[in-house]
Design a protein around this motif. Structure first.
Motif, PDB file in Angstrom:
ATOM      1  N   ALA A 191       1.543  15.482 -15.732  1.00  0.00           N
ATOM      2  CA  ALA A 191       0.216  15.499 -15.131  1.00  0.00           C
ATOM      3  C   ALA A 191       0.129  14.425 -14.045  1.00  0.00           C
ATOM      4  CB  ALA A 191      -0.845  15.261 -16.195  1.00  0.00           C
ATOM      5  N   TYR A 192      -0.639  14.725 -13.014  1.00  0.00           N
ATOM      6  CA  TYR A 192      -0.865  13.788 -11.903  1.00  0.00           C
ATOM      7  C   TYR A 192      -1.270  12.403 -12.408  1.00  0.00           C
ATOM      8  CZ  TYR A 192      -3.972  11.506  -8.520  1.00  0.00           C
ATOM      9  OH  TYR A 192      -4.624  10.582  -7.748  1.00  0.00           O
ATOM     10  N   GLN A 193      -2.213  12.349 -13.379  1.00  0.00           N
ATOM     11  CA  GLN A 193      -2.745  11.042 -13.814  1.00  0.00           C
ATOM     12  C   GLN A 193      -1.641  10.123 -14.335  1.00  0.00           C
ATOM     13  OE1 GLN A 193      -5.727  10.700 -12.939  1.00  0.00           O
ATOM     14  NE2 GLN A 193      -6.634  12.749 -13.025  1.00  0.00           N
ATOM     15  N   ASP A 244     -12.137  12.305  -2.254  1.00  0.00           N
ATOM     16  CA  ASP A 244     -12.093  13.355  -3.280  1.00  0.00           C
ATOM     17  C   ASP A 244     -11.344  12.884  -4.524  1.00  0.00           C
ATOM     18  OD1 ASP A 244      -9.820  13.244  -1.649  1.00  0.00           O
ATOM     19  OD2 ASP A 244      -9.245  15.298  -2.131  1.00  0.00           O
ATOM     20  N   LEU A 245     -10.639  11.757  -4.434  1.00  0.00           N
ATOM     21  CA  LEU A 245      -9.892  11.265  -5.600  1.00  0.00           C
ATOM     22  C   LEU A 245     -10.653  10.177  -6.369  1.00  0.00           C
ATOM     23  CD1 LEU A 245      -6.438  11.280  -3.837  1.00  0.00           C
ATOM     24  CD2 LEU A 245      -7.043  12.685  -5.804  1.00  0.00           C
ATOM     25  N   THR A 246     -11.849   9.816  -5.878  1.00  0.00           N
ATOM     26  CA  THR A 246     -12.617   8.735  -6.505  1.00  0.00           C
ATOM     27  C   THR A 246     -12.776   8.961  -8.012  1.00  0.00           C
ATOM     28  OG1 THR A 246     -13.898   8.669  -4.462  1.00  0.00           O
ATOM     29  CG2 THR A 246     -14.746   7.366  -6.284  1.00  0.00           C
ATOM     30  N   GLY A 249       0.843  -1.198   0.000  1.00  0.00           N
ATOM     31  CA  GLY A 249       0.000   0.000   0.000  1.00  0.00           C
ATOM     32  C   GLY A 249       0.874   1.241   0.000  1.00  0.00           C
ATOM     33  N   ARG A 250       0.227   2.400  -0.055  1.00  0.00           N
ATOM     34  CA  ARG A 250       1.029   3.629  -0.071  1.00  0.00           C
ATOM     35  C   ARG A 250       0.208   4.839   0.358  1.00  0.00           C
ATOM     36  NH1 ARG A 250      -2.108   6.852  -3.324  1.00  0.00           N
ATOM     37  NH2 ARG A 250      -2.155   6.310  -5.513  1.00  0.00           N
ATOM     38  N   PHE A 251       0.948   5.861   0.788  1.00  0.00           N
ATOM     39  CA  PHE A 251       0.370   7.177   1.021  1.00  0.00           C
ATOM     40  C   PHE A 251       1.155   8.105   0.109  1.00  0.00           C
ATOM     41  CE2 PHE A 251       0.534  11.151   3.787  1.00  0.00           C
ATOM     42  CZ  PHE A 251      -0.723  11.585   3.405  1.00  0.00           C
ATOM     43  N   ALA A 252       0.428   8.947  -0.647  1.00  0.00           N
ATOM     44  CA  ALA A 252       1.104   9.729  -1.696  1.00  0.00           C
ATOM     45  C   ALA A 252       0.763  11.219  -1.581  1.00  0.00           C
ATOM     46  CB  ALA A 252       0.694   9.182  -3.066  1.00  0.00           C
ATOM     47  N   PRO A 253       1.277  11.874  -0.553  1.00  0.00           N
ATOM     48  CA  PRO A 253       0.921  13.286  -0.364  1.00  0.00           C
ATOM     49  C   PRO A 253       1.606  14.225  -1.358  1.00  0.00           C
ATOM     50  CG  PRO A 253       2.576  12.645   1.245  1.00  0.00           C
ATOM     51  CD  PRO A 253       2.218  11.397   0.477  1.00  0.00           C
ATOM     52  N   SER A 254       0.902  15.301  -1.689  1.00  0.00           N
ATOM     53  CA  SER A 254       1.528  16.385  -2.460  1.00  0.00           C
ATOM     54  C   SER A 254       2.075  17.363  -1.424  1.00  0.00           C
ATOM     55  CB  SER A 254       0.483  17.097  -3.314  1.00  0.00           C
ATOM     56  OG  SER A 254      -0.153  16.169  -4.151  1.00  0.00           O
ATOM     57  N   PRO A 255       3.348  17.751  -1.543  1.00  0.00           N
ATOM     58  CA  PRO A 255       3.934  18.614  -0.497  1.00  0.00           C
ATOM     59  C   PRO A 255       3.550  20.084  -0.689  1.00  0.00           C
ATOM     60  CG  PRO A 255       5.599  18.045  -2.113  1.00  0.00           C
ATOM     61  CD  PRO A 255       4.323  17.346  -2.552  1.00  0.00           C
ATOM     62  N   ALA A 268       1.730  10.419 -13.806  1.00  0.00           N
ATOM     63  CA  ALA A 268       2.754  10.152 -12.790  1.00  0.00           C
ATOM     64  C   ALA A 268       2.263   9.111 -11.778  1.00  0.00           C
ATOM     65  CB  ALA A 268       3.128  11.458 -12.085  1.00  0.00           C
ATOM     66  N   VAL A 269       1.014   9.245 -11.359  1.00  0.00           N
ATOM     67  CA  VAL A 269       0.505   8.350 -10.309  1.00  0.00           C
ATOM     68  C   VAL A 269       0.433   6.904 -10.821  1.00  0.00           C
ATOM     69  CG1 VAL A 269      -2.001   8.544 -10.719  1.00  0.00           C
ATOM     70  CG2 VAL A 269      -1.176   8.342  -8.408  1.00  0.00           C
ATOM     71  N   VAL A 270       0.043   6.738 -12.078  1.00  0.00           N
ATOM     72  CA  VAL A 270      -0.101   5.385 -12.635  1.00  0.00           C
ATOM     73  C   VAL A 270       1.275   4.740 -12.838  1.00  0.00           C
ATOM     74  CG1 VAL A 270      -0.722   4.239 -14.802  1.00  0.00           C
ATOM     75  CG2 VAL A 270      -2.375   5.716 -13.660  1.00  0.00           C
ATOM     76  N   ILE A 316       6.267  11.028  -2.342  1.00  0.00           N
ATOM     77  CA  ILE A 316       6.020  12.470  -2.324  1.00  0.00           C
ATOM     78  C   ILE A 316       5.686  12.905  -3.751  1.00  0.00           C
ATOM     79  CG2 ILE A 316       7.051  14.737  -1.877  1.00  0.00           C
ATOM     80  CD1 ILE A 316       6.672  13.210   0.723  1.00  0.00           C
ATOM     81  N   GLU A 317       4.475  13.403  -3.939  1.00  0.00           N
ATOM     82  CA  GLU A 317       4.001  13.749  -5.288  1.00  0.00           C
ATOM     83  C   GLU A 317       4.270  15.232  -5.558  1.00  0.00           C
ATOM     84  OE1 GLU A 317       0.158  11.838  -6.119  1.00  0.00           O
ATOM     85  OE2 GLU A 317       1.468  10.127  -6.496  1.00  0.00           O
ATOM     86  N   ASP A 318       5.529  15.488  -5.893  1.00  0.00           N
ATOM     87  CA  ASP A 318       5.963  16.876  -6.067  1.00  0.00           C
ATOM     88  C   ASP A 318       6.176  17.219  -7.536  1.00  0.00           C
ATOM     89  OD1 ASP A 318       8.084  15.147  -6.265  1.00  0.00           O
ATOM     90  OD2 ASP A 318       9.487  16.359  -5.105  1.00  0.00           O
ATOM     91  N   VAL A 339      -5.510   3.007  -0.929  1.00  0.00           N
ATOM     92  CA  VAL A 339      -6.498   3.517   0.022  1.00  0.00           C
ATOM     93  C   VAL A 339      -6.231   5.014   0.100  1.00  0.00           C
ATOM     94  CG1 VAL A 339      -7.293   3.456   2.420  1.00  0.00           C
ATOM     95  CG2 VAL A 339      -6.489   1.352   1.331  1.00  0.00           C
ATOM     96  N   ARG A 340      -7.215   5.832  -0.275  1.00  0.00           N
ATOM     97  CA  ARG A 340      -6.994   7.285  -0.326  1.00  0.00           C
ATOM     98  C   ARG A 340      -8.318   7.999  -0.128  1.00  0.00           C
ATOM     99  NH1 ARG A 340      -5.576   7.543  -6.848  1.00  0.00           N
ATOM    100  NH2 ARG A 340      -7.621   6.809  -7.527  1.00  0.00           N
ATOM    101  N   GLY A 341      -8.271   9.329  -0.049  1.00  0.00           N
ATOM    102  CA  GLY A 341      -9.468  10.115   0.260  1.00  0.00           C
ATOM    103  C   GLY A 341     -10.489  10.086  -0.874  1.00  0.00           C
TER     104      GLY A 341
HETATM  105  N1  GLU Z   1      -0.953  13.414  -4.366  1.00  0.00           N
HETATM  106  C1  GLU Z   1      -2.388  13.311  -4.357  1.00  0.00           C
HETATM  107  C2  GLU Z   1      -2.958  14.304  -3.378  1.00  0.00           C
HETATM  108  O1  GLU Z   1      -2.292  14.650  -2.414  1.00  0.00           O
HETATM  109  C3  GLU Z   1      -2.880  11.960  -3.934  1.00  0.00           C
HETATM  110  C4  GLU Z   1      -2.628  10.943  -4.959  1.00  0.00           C
HETATM  111  C5  GLU Z   1      -3.195   9.585  -4.684  1.00  0.00           C
HETATM  112  O2  GLU Z   1      -3.306   9.142  -3.533  1.00  0.00           O
HETATM  113  O3  GLU Z   1      -3.489   8.912  -5.668  1.00  0.00           O
HETATM  114  O4  GLU Z   1      -4.081  14.731  -3.554  1.00  0.00           O
END
Ligand code: GLU
Length: 302
Positions: free
Chosen positions: A188-190, A210-212, A5-11, A192-194, A41-43, A206-208
């Motif tokens: 773009a986020y899409q 708002d990203l659904t 799993g992972r947590f991927a915050p934007s700083p 990079a994340v993939v 870290i999604e920078d 597992v994430r918030g």
């Molecule tokens: N970096 C994204 C954000 O902080 C989250 C990306 C993800 O969990 O897929 O909103």
């Protein structure tokens, strides 16, 4: 099957109460599956990043006992991988350059009578899909319909969320040809994340909540790039007193980690977990919550 799993915050600022909930949910789910938990870290969106917010986030997590099981990945160091993915899509005829300015896209939209409503991004009307017509290339976009047709994917694209149940989205009409590389040259986020979820071997996201809405686009890109699709679960957002989603943009205050157990207790409460036993240390409380998470047939009752 091993769980990663992972947590991927934007700083874009320090953790706030809402982002701790997302971090904690991903950590609990990994721990309760005897899995690994990674941090990325999604920078990539550099204009929105704040210097040293990444270090602050990692420190806040560590103080709360949430420590990644492998070295942290920074997206700012991953350009070569994103370029390789874009090249792959271009070679298959699935990505094309776009010379439209935001204004031109909005004008074309108005002409075909589309209101701009979903988030802030307008559905791209496809102006440059068949050529730039003398315009200079600015962004790169995915030719969504071509990927769907060539890969014989069903429309709408259906997927399952462990918490929200069956989901679907017609990516071609509801989102359109989305951006892979932005006009300002940033990834773009899409995309990079993939690319990174696959590179880190992520099996469970597992994430918030708002990203659904991004998930169908990401699954489509996974198909286009021949990458596996992880399992998805989106957790409820923590709302501020004004009823709005807590976010750095609407002024959520930085998480106070001077009392980490209290911060974790608030996050646990938002996830429907019980209070920890009196006198428990952080380690004990974390292991109680992991057990409680494991025992919930459907974590996070709604
Ligand atoms: N970096 C994204 C954000 O902080 C989250 C990306 C993800 O969990 O897929 O909103």
């Amino acid at each position: 099957m091993p769980y990663i799993g992972r947590f991927a915050p934007s700083p874009t600022g320090p953790l706030h109460a809402g982002s701790l909930v997302a971090a904690f949910a991903s950590w609990l789910d990994a721990r309760s599956h005897d899995g690994q938990w990674l941090v990325r870290i999604e920078d990539v969106d550099t204009p929105r990043c704040i210097a040293s917010a990444d270090q602050l986030i990692l420190q806040q997590l560590a103080i709360c006992g949430l420590v990644p099981d492998a070295p942290v990945m920074w997206q700012s160091q991953r350009s070569d991988a994103y370029q390789a993915a874009l090249d792959n899509l271009i070679a298959k005829g699935w990505a094309y350059p776009c010379g439209c300015s935001r204004k031109e896209i909005e004008d074309a939209q108005a002409l075909i009578g589309h209101a701009r409503e979903r988030h802030t991004a307008a559905v791209y009307p496809g102006t440059c899909r068949d050529g730039l017509n003398g315009k200079a290339a600015r962004a790169w976009r995915l030719n969504v319909q071509r990927v769907i047709d060539d890969s014989k994917l069903d429309t709408p694209l259906a997927w399952h969320d462990r918490l929200l149940g069956p989901q679907q989205q017609d990516v071609a009409t509801e989102v359109g040809d989305f951006v892979l590389r932005r006009a300002d040259g940033l990834w773009a986020y899409q995309l990079a994340v993939v690319v990174d979820d696959a590179a880190q071997g992520i099996t469970n996201i597992v994430r918030g909540e708002d990203l659904t809405d991004n998930t169908a686009r990401q699954i489509l890109l996974q198909h286009a790039l021949g990458l596996p699709t992880p399992s998805y679960m989106h957790t409820p957002l923590v709302l501020g007193e004004n009823g709005e989603k807590l976010s750095k943009q609407n002024g959520a205050t930085a998480l106070d980690v001077s009392q980490p157990l209290l911060a974790l207790q608030n996050a646990a409460h938002a996830l429907g977990l019980p209070k920890f036993s009196d006198g428990a240390s952080i380690e004990q409380a974390l292991s109680e919550w992991t057990k409680a998470w494991q025992e919930m047939s459907s974590p996070v009752p709604r």
